[in-house]
Each structure stands twice: as structure tokens, then as C-alpha cells.
Enzyme design. Structure first.
Site, mmCIF file in Angstrom:
data_model
loop_
_atom_site.group_PDB
_atom_site.id
_atom_site.type_symbol
_atom_site.label_atom_id
_atom_site.label_comp_id
_atom_site.label_asym_id
_atom_site.label_seq_id
_atom_site.Cartn_x
_atom_site.Cartn_y
_atom_site.Cartn_z
ATOM 1 N N LYS A 51 17.877 -22.963 -9.586
ATOM 2 C CA LYS A 51 16.857 -22.360 -8.728
ATOM 3 C C LYS A 51 17.313 -22.356 -7.279
ATOM 4 O O LYS A 51 17.112 -21.373 -6.545
ATOM 5 C CB LYS A 51 15.539 -23.106 -8.891
ATOM 6 N N ASP B 222 10.026 -24.509 5.076
ATOM 7 C CA ASP B 222 9.356 -23.402 4.386
ATOM 8 C C ASP B 222 7.969 -23.163 4.970
ATOM 9 O O ASP B 222 7.147 -24.083 5.050
ATOM 10 C CB ASP B 222 9.249 -23.704 2.896
ATOM 11 N N ASP C 171 3.126 -26.150 8.615
ATOM 12 C CA ASP C 171 2.317 -24.989 8.246
ATOM 13 C C ASP C 171 1.265 -25.328 7.207
ATOM 14 O O ASP C 171 0.415 -24.490 6.903
ATOM 15 C CB ASP C 171 3.195 -23.865 7.706
ATOM 16 N N ASP D 167 9.192 -28.401 10.164
ATOM 17 C CA ASP D 167 9.239 -28.222 8.725
ATOM 18 C C ASP D 167 10.073 -26.958 8.464
ATOM 19 O O ASP D 167 10.386 -26.209 9.396
ATOM 20 C CB ASP D 167 7.823 -28.061 8.181
#
Length: 279
Positions: free
Chosen positions: A87, A9, A184, A7
Site C-alpha cells: 500500500k 496527511d 487537521d 502533521d
């Protein structure tokens, strides 16, 4: 051929609190939107997979009216897409600034896996530009080039749906039995398990208290040896991997071999137990 799919982030770098959150809030300010997420509010938003999806949680009738937004769904989608593009620009600038370090052990483990002939990939529901910026930060340009990247809107359903992992496995031509995912969050773990993958979890800033039942190994981080030592703390080890002060590739190989007699040559860890550590 075994494979390691990370993954992004929270796994490659702990980017949510110091990267995504300020990027969201700066975007809201630039567009004159009447919202600023606090740390506590964002801790709940991270449970929503995908940046655009998090932005869409704002779009209650009261918010749409207060912000002077169009009520037409297609027009609203265009607005959200525009916010998200900006963003992403702000976020990648934060990453390029170098203020968010890679998480312990990710580059070390990836380098060992590459050297051993493992396939490397990232599977994330974040925007591809964001993922590639973090990947290069965490791995360096040379090692990052060895990764396949599956990110953003390549699948319609975001984590905890298994789609992104299933898409990555198909795209790489892998057997699910040969893949370890490193996640995570509970949503990420559920996505990996739903795709039939073994999953190791390294908890991050917002996920330490989540339920990781089903993960093959849960640790505070992969850890690193001296001189910049970070010691791994094991939170759950249902297979008896028993990693030492830091997780090594042989520990992750156990997650693949636990259900059968497969062996990956020099990485075969033998019976569960403490592994030899590099000096």
C-alpha cells in the site's frame, strides 16, 4: 527557539480521499481481499491512527475465514505488514504523480518560519516513506531538507495518544512551550494537546465537522495571497488572533506568547488584532 511541527496527511496535502483511499483499495484488489472501502466507510477509518491499524480493523473472524487468512496472530501480523508495504508503494506512486496539490499556505508558512530561525518538523503516524513523499511534494526538495521527520512506528501508540509529539519534542531538544503543532483532525489535536503543545487546526476533507475544542486556532486553511489566492475562513479563535485573509507566521507566534511575555524578536505580534499583510 520556537518550532513548528506539522502533521502530514490533511495538513501538508489533502491526501486521504485521493491518495490513501485508492491505495488501500488497490492493495486489497491485488491481494484478492474481499473488501473495497467506500468514501463514507473511509471517513470512519481515518479516525483510526496508522495504516496498519486501519487494515487490522478488517480482521473479524468472518473476514479472516472469507479471505482464507491464517488464524495465528503472528502470521496475521505478517500478512498485514505485507499489505501495508505494498500500500505504501502504491501511495507514494500516487504522490509522485503530482495529482494531489499541497494545501494552501503550508510552503509559505514553513519558508517564513525557516527564514525566522524556527525549527521545522513533521510528526505523523503514517509510514515514513509516505510522509517524506508528501513533505517533498508540499515543500519542494530544498525546504523539505530543513525538516526533521518523526513518522510511522517510532512510537507504539498512535494518535490520539500524545506519543509521537512527545517523541518529536524530545528528539529535537525543545521546550513544549515553544512549539506550535498544525493538525487537521480531532485525534491529531488531542495528541498535540496531550503532549502539552499549542495547536492550530486546518480542517480537511474528512474533518470539517469534528469537535476542535481546545485548539488555539481553527481555520479552513492557512490561505495564500494572490496570484493563487485562497482566503482563510476562521472557524474558532479563542485567543483573539484574528488572522487576515491568510494566516501569517506572526499569527502562529501569538499561540506561543498568549500565556506569557515571551517574544521572538521581529515576529512579536503585539496586542491581538489584525496583522499587517504582505502586498
Amino acid at each position: 527557539m520556537p518550532a513548528l511541527i506539522f502533521d502530514c496527511d490533511g495538513v501538508l496535502a489533502d491526501t486521504e480521499r485521493d491518495g490513501h483511499l485508492p491505495a488501500f483499495n488497490e492493495t486489497f484488489a491485488e491481494f484478492g481481499l474481499p473488501v473495497r472501502w467506500s468514501d463514507a466507510e473511509y471517513a470512519e477509518k481515518v479516525k483510526v491512527g496508522g495504516g496498519k491499524e486501519r487494515m487490522r480493523t478488517l480482521l473479524t473472524p468472518d473476514f479472516v475465514a472469507a479471505a482464507g487468512l491464517p488464524s495465528d496472530p503472528a502470521a496475521l501480523d505478517e500478512r498485514v505488514a505485507g499489505w501495508h508495504r505494498r500500500k505504501t508503494e502504491i501511495y507514494t506512486g500516487i504522490i509522485r504523480g503530482g495529482g494531489i496539490p499541497p494545501r494552501p499556505g503550508v510552503r509559505r508558512i514553513a519558508a517564513a518560519a525557516h527564514e525566522a530561525g524556527w525549527t521545522l518538523a513533521v510528526a505523523s503516524t503514517s509510514a515514513e516513506a509516505s510522509v517524506r513523499s508528501v513533505l517533498e511534494l508540499a515543500m519542494g526538495p530544498e525546504l523539505a531538507a530543513r525538516f526533521s521527520v518523526f513518522a510511522g512506528d517510532v512510537v507504539q501508540r498512535k494518535k490520539p495518544a500524545p506519543d509521537i509529539y512527545a517523541f518529536a519534542v524530545r528528539g529535537l531538544g525543545l521546550d513544549t512551550a515553544d512549539v506550535v503543532a498544525i493538525e487537521d483532525s480531532r485525534n491529531g489535536m488531542l495528541a498535540a494537546l496531550g503532549a502539552g503543545l499549542a495547536c492550530a487546526v486546518t480542517t480537511s476533507a474528512y474533518t470539517g465537522g469534528e469537535d476542535f475544542t481546545g485548539a488555539s486556532l481553527v481555520v479552513t486553511s492557512l490561505g495564500d495571497p494572490p496570484p493563487e489566492e485562497t482566503v482563510t475562513r476562521v472557524l474558532s479563535d479563542p485567543l483573539g488572533v484574528r488572522p487576515g485573509p491568510w494566516v501569517v507566521l506572526a499569527d502562529l507566534a501569538v499561540l506561543l506568547t498568549a500565556g506569557g511575555d515571551e517574544s521572538y524578536g521581529p515576529l512579536d505580534p503585539g496586542p491581538p488584532g489584525p496583522r499587517p499583510r504582505p502586498h
